[in-house]
Design a protein around this motif. Structure first.
Motif, PDB file in Angstrom:
ATOM      1  N   LYS A 185       0.843  -1.199   0.000  1.00  0.00           N
ATOM      2  CA  LYS A 185       0.000   0.000   0.000  1.00  0.00           C
ATOM      3  C   LYS A 185       0.880   1.252   0.000  1.00  0.00           C
ATOM      4  CE  LYS A 185      -3.809   2.138   2.634  1.00  0.00           C
ATOM      5  NZ  LYS A 185      -3.237   3.428   3.010  1.00  0.00           N
ATOM      6  N   LYS A 186       1.897   1.248   0.852  1.00  0.00           N
ATOM      7  CA  LYS A 186       2.834   2.374   0.902  1.00  0.00           C
ATOM      8  C   LYS A 186       3.558   2.525  -0.426  1.00  0.00           C
ATOM      9  CE  LYS A 186       6.904   4.089   3.393  1.00  0.00           C
ATOM     10  NZ  LYS A 186       7.838   3.855   4.532  1.00  0.00           N
ATOM     11  N   LEU A 187       3.956   1.395  -1.016  1.00  0.00           N
ATOM     12  CA  LEU A 187       4.664   1.433  -2.294  1.00  0.00           C
ATOM     13  C   LEU A 187       3.813   2.097  -3.372  1.00  0.00           C
ATOM     14  CD1 LEU A 187       6.973   0.608  -4.225  1.00  0.00           C
ATOM     15  CD2 LEU A 187       5.897  -1.649  -4.396  1.00  0.00           C
ATOM     16  N   LEU A 188       2.562   1.699  -3.484  1.00  0.00           N
ATOM     17  CA  LEU A 188       1.704   2.242  -4.537  1.00  0.00           C
ATOM     18  C   LEU A 188       1.268   3.676  -4.257  1.00  0.00           C
ATOM     19  CD1 LEU A 188       1.653  -0.782  -5.400  1.00  0.00           C
ATOM     20  CD2 LEU A 188      -0.722  -0.411  -6.100  1.00  0.00           C
ATOM     21  N   GLU A 189       1.145   4.046  -2.990  1.00  0.00           N
ATOM     22  CA  GLU A 189       0.702   5.404  -2.660  1.00  0.00           C
ATOM     23  C   GLU A 189       1.830   6.422  -2.714  1.00  0.00           C
ATOM     24  OE1 GLU A 189      -1.244   5.151   1.108  1.00  0.00           O
ATOM     25  OE2 GLU A 189      -3.132   4.381   0.257  1.00  0.00           O
ATOM     26  N   LYS A 190       3.062   5.992  -2.447  1.00  0.00           N
ATOM     27  CA  LYS A 190       4.191   6.928  -2.398  1.00  0.00           C
ATOM     28  C   LYS A 190       5.067   6.878  -3.655  1.00  0.00           C
ATOM     29  CE  LYS A 190       3.347   8.220   1.899  1.00  0.00           C
ATOM     30  NZ  LYS A 190       2.919   9.592   2.240  1.00  0.00           N
ATOM     31  N   PHE A 191       5.006   5.783  -4.388  1.00  0.00           N
ATOM     32  CA  PHE A 191       5.893   5.603  -5.535  1.00  0.00           C
ATOM     33  C   PHE A 191       5.090   5.134  -6.749  1.00  0.00           C
ATOM     34  CE2 PHE A 191       8.337   5.089  -1.708  1.00  0.00           C
ATOM     35  CZ  PHE A 191       9.496   5.809  -1.958  1.00  0.00           C
ATOM     36  N   ASN A 192       5.730   5.212  -7.899  1.00  0.00           N
ATOM     37  CA  ASN A 192       5.100   4.773  -9.138  1.00  0.00           C
ATOM     38  C   ASN A 192       5.607   3.376  -9.498  1.00  0.00           C
ATOM     39  OD1 ASN A 192       3.838   4.600 -11.636  1.00  0.00           O
ATOM     40  ND2 ASN A 192       5.497   5.692 -12.688  1.00  0.00           N
ATOM     41  N   LEU A 193       4.848   2.362  -9.103  1.00  0.00           N
ATOM     42  CA  LEU A 193       5.177   0.989  -9.469  1.00  0.00           C
ATOM     43  C   LEU A 193       4.650   0.770 -10.889  1.00  0.00           C
ATOM     44  CD1 LEU A 193       6.184  -1.898  -8.777  1.00  0.00           C
ATOM     45  CD2 LEU A 193       3.880  -2.366  -7.897  1.00  0.00           C
ATOM     46  N   HIS A 194       5.488   1.046 -11.861  1.00  0.00           N
ATOM     47  CA  HIS A 194       4.999   1.053 -13.243  1.00  0.00           C
ATOM     48  C   HIS A 194       5.054  -0.302 -13.923  1.00  0.00           C
ATOM     49  CE1 HIS A 194       9.187   1.128 -14.702  1.00  0.00           C
ATOM     50  NE2 HIS A 194       9.419   2.044 -13.771  1.00  0.00           N
ATOM     51  N   THR A 195       5.948  -1.214 -13.438  1.00  0.00           N
ATOM     52  CA  THR A 195       6.080  -2.495 -14.126  1.00  0.00           C
ATOM     53  C   THR A 195       6.396  -3.623 -13.145  1.00  0.00           C
ATOM     54  OG1 THR A 195       7.045  -1.296 -16.007  1.00  0.00           O
ATOM     55  CG2 THR A 195       7.201  -3.695 -16.046  1.00  0.00           C
ATOM     56  N   VAL A 196       5.694  -4.729 -13.324  1.00  0.00           N
ATOM     57  CA  VAL A 196       6.020  -5.971 -12.624  1.00  0.00           C
ATOM     58  C   VAL A 196       6.386  -6.992 -13.690  1.00  0.00           C
ATOM     59  CG1 VAL A 196       5.189  -7.841 -11.156  1.00  0.00           C
ATOM     60  CG2 VAL A 196       4.454  -5.485 -10.701  1.00  0.00           C
ATOM     61  N   LEU A 197       7.654  -7.374 -13.723  1.00  0.00           N
ATOM     62  CA  LEU A 197       8.131  -8.378 -14.667  1.00  0.00           C
ATOM     63  C   LEU A 197       8.026  -9.746 -14.010  1.00  0.00           C
ATOM     64  CD1 LEU A 197       9.530  -9.291 -17.289  1.00  0.00           C
ATOM     65  CD2 LEU A 197      11.725  -8.828 -16.147  1.00  0.00           C
ATOM     66  N   ARG A 198       7.199 -10.596 -14.547  1.00  0.00           N
ATOM     67  CA  ARG A 198       7.004 -11.939 -14.013  1.00  0.00           C
ATOM     68  C   ARG A 198       7.954 -12.892 -14.735  1.00  0.00           C
ATOM     69  NH1 ARG A 198       1.557 -13.110 -11.250  1.00  0.00           N
ATOM     70  NH2 ARG A 198       3.246 -13.903  -9.963  1.00  0.00           N
ATOM     71  N   LEU A 199       8.977 -13.331 -14.011  1.00  0.00           N
ATOM     72  CA  LEU A 199       9.994 -14.187 -14.605  1.00  0.00           C
ATOM     73  C   LEU A 199       9.483 -15.626 -14.721  1.00  0.00           C
ATOM     74  CD1 LEU A 199      13.084 -12.817 -12.658  1.00  0.00           C
ATOM     75  CD2 LEU A 199      12.489 -12.359 -15.039  1.00  0.00           C
ATOM     76  N   PRO A 200       9.971 -16.371 -15.686  1.00  0.00           N
ATOM     77  CA  PRO A 200       9.504 -17.746 -15.848  1.00  0.00           C
ATOM     78  C   PRO A 200       9.938 -18.629 -14.686  1.00  0.00           C
ATOM     79  CG  PRO A 200      11.077 -17.145 -17.584  1.00  0.00           C
ATOM     80  CD  PRO A 200      10.943 -15.975 -16.687  1.00  0.00           C
ATOM     81  N   ASN A 201       9.214 -19.725 -14.504  1.00  0.00           N
ATOM     82  CA  ASN A 201       9.565 -20.658 -13.434  1.00  0.00           C
ATOM     83  C   ASN A 201      10.979 -21.201 -13.639  1.00  0.00           C
ATOM     84  OD1 ASN A 201       7.002 -20.455 -12.334  1.00  0.00           O
ATOM     85  ND2 ASN A 201       6.205 -22.136 -13.566  1.00  0.00           N
ATOM     86  N   GLY A 202      11.685 -21.382 -12.517  1.00  0.00           N
ATOM     87  CA  GLY A 202      12.976 -22.049 -12.576  1.00  0.00           C
ATOM     88  C   GLY A 202      14.164 -21.170 -12.867  1.00  0.00           C
ATOM     89  N   ILE A 203      14.006 -19.841 -12.807  1.00  0.00           N
ATOM     90  CA  ILE A 203      15.154 -18.949 -13.041  1.00  0.00           C
ATOM     91  C   ILE A 203      16.318 -19.321 -12.121  1.00  0.00           C
ATOM     92  CG2 ILE A 203      15.979 -16.582 -12.685  1.00  0.00           C
ATOM     93  CD1 ILE A 203      14.561 -16.784 -15.249  1.00  0.00           C
ATOM     94  N   PHE A 204      16.004 -19.657 -10.868  1.00  0.00           N
ATOM     95  CA  PHE A 204      17.049 -19.998  -9.899  1.00  0.00           C
ATOM     96  C   PHE A 204      17.122 -21.509  -9.651  1.00  0.00           C
ATOM     97  CE2 PHE A 204      16.144 -15.563  -9.077  1.00  0.00           C
ATOM     98  CZ  PHE A 204      17.400 -15.031  -8.882  1.00  0.00           C
ATOM     99  N   SER A 205      16.437 -22.299 -10.476  1.00  0.00           N
ATOM    100  CA  SER A 205      16.508 -23.757 -10.322  1.00  0.00           C
ATOM    101  C   SER A 205      17.913 -24.249 -10.686  1.00  0.00           C
ATOM    102  CB  SER A 205      15.490 -24.437 -11.232  1.00  0.00           C
ATOM    103  OG  SER A 205      14.181 -24.224 -10.781  1.00  0.00           O
TER     104      SER A 205
END
Length: 494
Positions: free
Chosen positions: A346-366
């Motif tokens: 809530k603080k993040l969205l109210e105080k900052f501009n969260l413009h992008t959420v990059l959803r990485l594929p499964n297993g990046i750290f597998s």
């Protein structure tokens, strides 16, 4: 064979012989012992070569080390250097204690302070002084006065860090895949003159990439010199701190202010006062901080979960810069958590501009962790109006990544094109990208774990390890919520 191939072949042979020597020593068990051992020796050789070069170009420079503790004094001459018990006694009882006890200015980036911080918990793990002497002879064959050798060794060293991660298992959280690092740095686009930080520096991948990004924007030696001191960071674990210092030295990072300590042990006011323009980081997730660390955060936002505390810290540190922006790798649990996590979002969205959420594929750290990961991109331009989501797909025909078939940078090409074709106000939805108004996210309890509307959610075909990881993450968030309620109740009682 080209000169470059010859150098790589020669240096690879040196590293191979060094590892063969270390395999014979009873005090070293696997790459988790061998790589740190050769790293601190390489560091001292590189440090001495660079100190020697600097005294030639700058007669006023005062070296951080004097005889008999310089590499040239005790290691460079195979005909006079110690061996056997004499070598062990000197290294264990004289050299390393001297390095630990060096007193610099106390400021991150000071040469003596760096040496003291690096060797504060570094130990010689070899039991044979004869094998140690042989290893020293191999390391002495590497020249750190040759730009070509340094460049080649930097690439070899990065391959060693990957092997370190492979050998470390769950302890390898400090290595982030280079393609992820490169994509995040290029999207954030740090500029000369900006202060750039990774508060969980690890082996220095984000800062090395940021440095190379900055250097590419300079044209003169004077402009490059002006970059000195641009990079800042914290690393609380001794081993990644050592590995990171060596990594940055090999990549020519100049004047980085990396402190050996915990970036979370500062008040919000202190973090704002020591703010930066850019933060690039993959903070550790799945771990917990000690109880006293939580006290540095507001009562209603306290949690032992490391990733939540780092997210709050990042917000504070970019809050004073008009161009403040961040790229932060987070586990999936951060997206769907409520309770304390919901209040932090809530603080993040109210105080900052969260413009992008990059959803990485499964297993990046597998196979080191099956936890799905994401990258949050936000800046200090005002409250969030809309959040764009981009789901990076696995390559066709792939179900996961492996050590032999890891993520490649080319897989970001479509996302890169989508990102650069329009600014935030001109982005276009497609099969991988969609947008949600911040008001809708708030109405849904600040849940950012949003399903791609262009793809059916087939739970039956999701990997069991992924589902189990999400269940575990949910349980942790429930515990965080209960702890937050407990803190509030105790506060009310007082």
């Amino acid at each position: 064979m080209s000169a470059a191939r010859t150098r790589q072949s020669t240096l690879s042979s040196i590293i191979k012989r060094a590892r063969d020597i270390m395999r014979k020593d009873a005090g070293l068990n696997g790459d988790t012992d061998r790589i740190p051992q050769i790293a601190w020796l390489l560091f001292l050789k590189a440090f001495d070569d660079m100190e020697d070069s600097r005294t030639v170009t700058d007669p006023s420079y005062t070296p951080a080390l004097a005889a008999p503790y310089r590499w040239r004094d005790w290691a460079a001459d195979a005909t006079t250097r110690r061996s056997g018990d004499a070598m062990l006694d000197f290294v264990n009882d004289d050299l390393l204690p001297h390095l630990r006890e060096l007193r610099g200015s106390g400021k991150a980036g000071d040469a003596k302070q760096n040496l003291s911080d690096i060797f504060g918990e570094t130990r010689n793990r070899m039991l044979s002084g004869y094998l140690l002497a042989d290893l020293v002879d191999e390391v002495n064959k590497v020249s750190f006065t040759s730009a070509d050798d340094i460049h080649t060794m930097a690439h070899l060293y990065e391959s060693m860090l990957r092997e370190m991660r492979d050998a470390a298992g769950d302890a390898g959280e400090f290595y982030t895949p280079r393609p992820v690092i490169r994509f995040v740095v290029e999207r954030i686009d740090p500029k000369p003159g900006e202060a750039i930080m990774d508060p969980a520096t690890g082996t220095g991948g984000f800062l090395v990439e940021a440095w190379e990004h900055l250097v590419a924007q300079t044209k003169t030696a004077k402009q490059r010199e002006a970059l000195r001191g641009s990079l800042r960071g914290f690393e609380k674990k001794p081993m990644p701190f050592l590995l990171g210092q060596m990594n940055m030295m090999l990549h020519g990072v100049d004047g980085a202010q990396i402190a050996r300590g915990n970036a979370l042990t500062f008040s919000a006011a202190e973090q704002r006062r020591e703010g930066v323009d850019v933060i690039l980081t993959n903070p550790p997730f799945g771990g917990e901080e000690e109880d006293d660390v939580k006290t540095y955060f507001p009562t209603g936002l306290r949690t032992p979960e490391t990733s939540w505390l780092f997210l709050q810290s990042v917000m504070e540190r970019i809050s004073r810069s008009k161009t403040g922006r961040a790229g932060v790798v987070v586990p999936n649990g951060v997206l769907f958590a409520d309770g304390v996590g919901g209040r932090i979002k809530k603080k993040l969205l109210e105080k900052f501009n969260l413009h992008t959420v990059l959803r990485l594929p499964n297993g990046i750290f597998s196979p080191y962790t099956p936890i799905p990961t994401n990258v949050l991109f936000f800046d200090n331009t005002g409250p969030t109006k809309d959040v764009w989501f981009y789901e990076l797909p696995l390559p066709d025909g792939r179900k996961n990544y492996t050590k032999t078939k890891p993520l490649r940078y080319e897989e970001f090409a479509d996302c890169e094109s989508w990102w650069e074709e329009g600014n935030l106000t001109k982005r276009v939805a497609n099969d991988q990208a969609w947008k949600l108004p911040a008001a809708d996210i708030a109405a849904n309890g600040y849940n950012l774990d949003m399903h791609n509307p262009n793809r059916p959610d087939d739970l039956a075909h999701r990997p069991p390890r992924e589902l189990l990881s999400e269940l575990i993450a949910t349980e942790r968030q429930i515990l965080d919520l209960l702890e937050g309620l407990k803190v509030q109740i105790e506060g009310d009682a007082r």
